[in-house]
Scaffold this active site. Structure first.
Site, PDB file in Angstrom:
ATOM      1  N   GLU A   1      29.897 -23.276  50.212  1.00 29.68           N
ATOM      2  CA  GLU A   1      30.722 -24.293  51.171  1.00 29.68           C
ATOM      3  C   GLU A   1      29.995 -25.848  50.445  1.00 29.68           C
ATOM      4  OE1 GLU A   1      30.373 -21.595  54.142  1.00 29.68           O
ATOM      5  OE2 GLU A   1      29.158 -21.420  52.806  1.00 29.68           O
TER       6      GLU A   1
ATOM      7  N   PRO B   1      44.057  -9.582  32.487  1.00 27.28           N
ATOM      8  CA  PRO B   1      43.629  -8.699  33.470  1.00 27.28           C
ATOM      9  C   PRO B   1      42.022  -9.350  34.528  1.00 27.28           C
ATOM     10  CG  PRO B   1      43.350  -8.304  30.721  1.00 27.28           C
ATOM     11  CD  PRO B   1      44.087  -9.130  31.112  1.00 27.28           C
TER      12      PRO B   1
ATOM     13  N   GLU C   1      38.790 -18.941  30.091  1.00 26.82           N
ATOM     14  CA  GLU C   1      39.634 -19.544  29.058  1.00 26.82           C
ATOM     15  C   GLU C   1      41.517 -19.758  29.993  1.00 26.82           C
ATOM     16  OE1 GLU C   1      39.481 -19.198  24.489  1.00 26.82           O
ATOM     17  OE2 GLU C   1      39.417 -17.229  25.710  1.00 26.82           O
TER      18      GLU C   1
ATOM     19  N   PRO D   1      46.504 -19.092  44.877  1.00 26.36           N
ATOM     20  CA  PRO D   1      48.033 -20.516  44.220  1.00 26.36           C
ATOM     21  C   PRO D   1      47.492 -21.104  43.680  1.00 26.36           C
ATOM     22  CG  PRO D   1      48.591 -20.174  46.301  1.00 26.36           C
ATOM     23  CD  PRO D   1      46.981 -19.687  46.317  1.00 26.36           C
TER      24      PRO D   1
ATOM     25  N   GLU E   1      45.515 -22.128  41.667  1.00 26.68           N
ATOM     26  CA  GLU E   1      44.711 -22.862  40.050  1.00 26.68           C
ATOM     27  C   GLU E   1      46.264 -23.010  39.314  1.00 26.68           C
ATOM     28  OE1 GLU E   1      42.495 -20.689  38.719  1.00 26.68           O
ATOM     29  OE2 GLU E   1      40.196 -20.995  40.383  1.00 26.68           O
TER      30      GLU E   1
END
Length: 426
Positions: free
Chosen positions: A72, A267, A309, A334, A336
């Site tokens: 939070e 990955p 990165e 979703p 980012e």
């Protein structure tokens, strides 16, 4: 109005009185335990001085910001930084990790007082807050009652209340009514939460613009789409075991009609780099690895097997395939890819973000596919750059709409703090 929102009954009033009585008794029983050396408990009973204070140096009256734990507080970091530019702050959390995070930001912080009248009264006398700001909606009846009695405004940011929680609180109107009725300012995450809280007793005048704290940081990202290869580059972001093979096979299928198509594989766990490299090599694809110093433009397939990165890879790709959604892991955020103007494809397993993906799908900003249809979807998008651009723009716009604008909320907090400062100076 449904029965669960009926006026307070005698039973309800007795329940509220019982809560207050038990909390008083609990505080009395816990105090000797804390005195015997339970430091964390002593802090939660406000038996120790506030962080950064001593008898000769009592800090200026702060804005008190509380978050349950590190999650939070992290979600409210932008608010913390903005408030700290104008006001002294005092942060509290219910967990040691939350307290440590707040102190790591250079802020004074302690464990929050338990909902025990004596502990809250001691804490307020020590800290002397101008305003109380709570992240999301923790409901503590004694804290609310004492803050109201002392004239300390209460602000709730990013509140969310489910149907189940609203139904449960509706059965305890003597507890929830005064808690909500005394709130000065509240920003909810969504309209449904606003409606539920209003029905439970929140004054309509307390409402300010909706905010989703977890989306404020992504919404502040400045996308920097990079290079001429972006339009022909796909990013498979945060993939898990079993997903790289799906993506590679779909990529090979799409490449038949689009031989210039490129792929970045990132990955979720970079230590799986050798395993993923073997999958790429087994398909006869030329590839390069980040851990060997390469960049995404060096070969058709690029293995991004490093940490920290991901923003760079989002900027390098026009289409993003979100990992964790083709195997049963609930999917990854979703927002980012949306922040970086990526058109997003996702698999069927998105339980962690079902509402978010649903809204993006409806806005034609993302597309649900399966392992079997991913190749065809990549093929279609590779041949329709205008659609890819529209999807990215639509995702970016929805992100900003859902995140909300924190400036009106910050202005209202500042007004409340200033009013209290003027009142205290009289």
């Amino acid at each position: 109005m449904p029965d669960q929102y009926a006026p307070v009954s005698l039973r309800g009033r007795l329940g509220a009185a019982l809560y207050r009585g038990l909390s008083v008794a609990g505080g009395a029983l816990l105090r000797p335990v804390a005195v015997l050396g339970k430091d964390d408990l002593a802090e939660r009973l406000a038996l120790t001085p506030p962080d950064g204070a001593d008898q000769e140096n009592v800090p200026a009256q702060p804005v008190w910001l509380h978050g349950a734990s590190v999650g939070e507080l992290n979600s409210a970091r932008l608010l913390v930084d903005a408030l700290a530019r104008e006001w002294p702050l005092y942060l509290t959390a219910n967990s040691l990790t939350g307290r440590a995070a707040a102190r790591g930001w250079g802020q004074r912080a302690s464990l929050a007082p338990l909902d025990v009248p004596a502990a809250i009264t001691r804490f307020l006398a020590q800290v002397r807050p101008l305003v109380s700001v709570t992240v999301e909606n923790e409901i503590w009846p004694n804290r609310a009652r004492i803050l109201d009695r002392q004239g300390i405004p209460r602000v709730i940011v990013g509140a969310r209340m489910s149907v189940r929680s609203a139904e449960r609180w509706a059965k305890m109107p003597a507890l929830i009514g005064p808690v909500l009725g005394g709130i000065s300012v509240l920003s909810a995450q969504d309209g449904a939460t606003e409606e539920r809280l209003l029905r439970l007793g929140l004054p309509e005048a307390a409402l300010t613009g909706k905010l989703n704290l977890k989306l404020l940081a992504p919404a502040r990202i400045v996308a920097r789409p990079s290079g001429p290869l972006r339009d022909v580059t796909i990013l498979a972001a945060s993939t898990h075991e079993g997903e790289e093979a799906v993506v590679l096979d779909a990529y090979l299928s799409a490449r038949v009609a689009h031989p210039d198509l490129r792929l970045i594989l990132a990955p979720r766990h970079p230590e799986r780099g050798n395993e993923v490299a073997a999958l790429i090599a087994a398909r006869g694809l030329s590839f390069a690895r980040r851990t060997q110093g390469a960049g995404p433009g060096d070969h058709p397939v690029f293995l991004a097997d490093t940490l920290g990165e991901m923003a760079r890879w989002y900027d390098a790709a026009a289409v993003c395939v979100t990992g964790g959604s083709f195997t049963d892991r609930g999917g990854h955020t979703p927002w980012e890819p949306a922040a970086h103007l990526c058109a997003t494809l996702h698999g069927p397993h998105v339980a962690n973000f079902a509402d978010d993906y649903g809204a993006l799908d409806q806005a034609e900003a993302s597309l649900a596919v399966s392992a079997e249809t991913l190749g065809a979807a990549l093929d279609a998008l590779a041949g329709d750059r205008a659609r890819v651009a529209r999807m990215g723009e639509a995702a970016h716009a929805l992100l900003h709409h859902r995140a909300g604008n924190p400036d009106p909320l910050l202005a209202r907090i500042a007004d409340l703090a200033l009013q209290r400062t003027c009142t205290s100076a009289r």
